[in-house]
Each structure stands twice: as C-alpha cells, then as structure tokens.
Design a protein around this motif. Sequence first.
Motif, short mmCIF file in Angstrom:
data_model
loop_
_atom_site.label_atom_id
_atom_site.label_comp_id
_atom_site.label_asym_id
_atom_site.label_seq_id
_atom_site.Cartn_x
_atom_site.Cartn_y
_atom_site.Cartn_z
N ALA A 195 6.22 -4.46 5.25
CA ALA A 195 6.77 -5.79 5.53
C ALA A 195 5.69 -6.83 5.30
N ASP A 196 6.04 -7.95 4.70
CA ASP A 196 5.09 -9.03 4.44
C ASP A 196 5.16 -10.02 5.59
N VAL A 197 4.21 -9.90 6.53
CA VAL A 197 4.21 -10.78 7.71
C VAL A 197 2.96 -11.64 7.79
N ASP A 230 -1.65 -7.48 2.88
CA ASP A 230 -2.59 -7.08 3.93
C ASP A 230 -2.00 -5.86 4.65
N PRO A 231 -1.86 -4.72 3.91
CA PRO A 231 -1.08 -3.59 4.43
C PRO A 231 -1.79 -2.81 5.53
N ASN A 232 -0.96 -2.17 6.36
CA ASN A 232 -1.47 -1.33 7.44
C ASN A 232 -0.82 0.05 7.33
N ASP A 233 -1.64 1.05 7.02
CA ASP A 233 -1.18 2.43 6.97
C ASP A 233 -2.16 3.27 7.76
N PRO A 234 -1.73 3.85 8.90
CA PRO A 234 -2.65 4.63 9.76
C PRO A 234 -3.33 5.79 9.04
N VAL A 256 -2.31 -6.43 8.74
CA VAL A 256 -1.25 -6.80 9.68
C VAL A 256 0.15 -6.57 9.11
N ASP A 257 0.26 -6.29 7.79
CA ASP A 257 1.58 -6.03 7.22
C ASP A 257 1.99 -4.59 7.52
N PRO A 258 2.97 -4.39 8.42
CA PRO A 258 3.26 -3.03 8.91
C PRO A 258 3.92 -2.15 7.86
N LEU A 259 3.63 -0.86 7.96
CA LEU A 259 4.26 0.14 7.09
C LEU A 259 5.71 0.32 7.52
N VAL A 260 6.62 0.15 6.58
CA VAL A 260 8.05 0.31 6.83
C VAL A 260 8.52 1.71 6.43
N PHE A 261 8.01 2.19 5.30
CA PHE A 261 8.47 3.48 4.77
C PHE A 261 7.40 4.06 3.86
N LYS A 262 7.25 5.39 3.93
CA LYS A 262 6.35 6.10 3.02
C LYS A 262 6.87 7.52 2.84
#
Length: 233
Positions: free
Chosen positions: A86-88, A96-100, A108-114
């Motif tokens: 998601a682009d937040v 600014d992606p976030n993938d644990p 800060v852009d949360p992972l929606v699907f992988k």
Amino acid sequence: MKQFKVAGVALVTLVLVPSALGSVIYDTLNGTGGDVRGSSRFEPWLDDVSIQNGGVLSEIKFSLVFDPTSTEVVDQVTDATVFLFADVDDEDEDPDPNDPDFFSLNGVDPLVFKQTLTDLTVPVDGTLTTFSVSGIASQNILIPDNANLWIGLRVANSFHIAMPLTGPVSVGSTDPDIYNFQGFSGSYSGLTPSPGPNTSGLAFQISVVPEPATVSLMALGSAAFLARRRRFR
C-alpha cells in the motif's frame, strides 16, 4: 413458483461464486512492446499503481521474457515472487516498502500481499510468457476504491530473465517511471526507461471480486427483480 426458484438459484450463484463477477482493475499486460528490465536489480523492482474500483484481491498476472543480453541458449527456469504494498508515504513520490523478511525494506508502506511461484519456464526464443497467481480471494485481502499501490517482482534467475515494460495502461493508471532499489542508500528511486512511449510500466494485471456484502446486495437485487417480474405477469 418457477420464477422464485430461478431467483433462488441466482441468489445462491452470486453469493457462493463471486469469482464469476471478477474484474480487472489494473492492466499493462497487453500493451505494445517496449524496453525490458533485466540483470540482478530485482530488489524487487516496483511500479506505481492507481486504481478506481476496488474489491477483494483475486488474481495477479505478470509477464517474463528471456533477457536479450543473455548468452544462454536454452530455456530458463526461475522462481518469482510477487509483491504488493500500500502506498501510504506522503513524504515523497518514491516507494518506501516494508517487508519483515527483508531488513532493507523497513519503510512505512505496508506489505499487502506476497507469494512465490516456483519452476517457471521462460523460453529462450524471446516469447513473452505470462504467469498467474490465482485463488487469492480466499485470503479476503480488500483493495479499497481509489487506492494507490506499489506492485513488484523478484526473480531467482535474474541473470537470464527480464521483465517486459509495456504500455499504454489499459485499466488503471501509472506514471512513466519504474523504481529500482539503491543499495548504497537503502531506498528506492524512480527511473524513466526508454524508449518512452511504449514503456509506461511493468507488465502486470490485477483482478478483484466484489466484497461479500456487495455481492449479497447484488444477489438480493437480482432475486427481487425476478420476483417483481412474476408478480406483474
């Protein structure tokens, strides 16, 4: 009575088989040919996606092609992982992606699907090959209306396989850039590929089905319409 049976069938069909109402909300798969994005710079590569009508994520398609700079002479096999964020982040226009799973992707852009597909064959003759990540609707991932997203791909065999850039977008919208991860800075930056007119984005297609509540309302509407037709006969 027969009309009510038909209405009942319509209701059950719409509620239990929402995939029949699926729709494409973003599509660059069938555009004209353009540049390709190859080499080992899948970190993953990302592209911006803007959609109007959302729903429950049901399918993502993507295309791969043999890297024209490769000297291999046989078909290539790879694993490929699709990412959706998601682009937040409103601070700039870059991802600014976030993938644990990746310490470098801690924005800060949360992972929606992988999801990863394995053992995909890409022909050495340069044929563009499309693959599908389907059956996602059971995960009930809601894409809201008027959403801004980042979509991307990472391939295991990045030395011999590339991703085509196609355009124009037939559904949804994207800007002219694609986004590469810059290892030295730990961030993404936009790059406008060439040739420009036919390279509006990475080759992706995103489909959704309506939310369950929406599907139920549509089904009830169909049933009411059929019942009303019977009453006025």
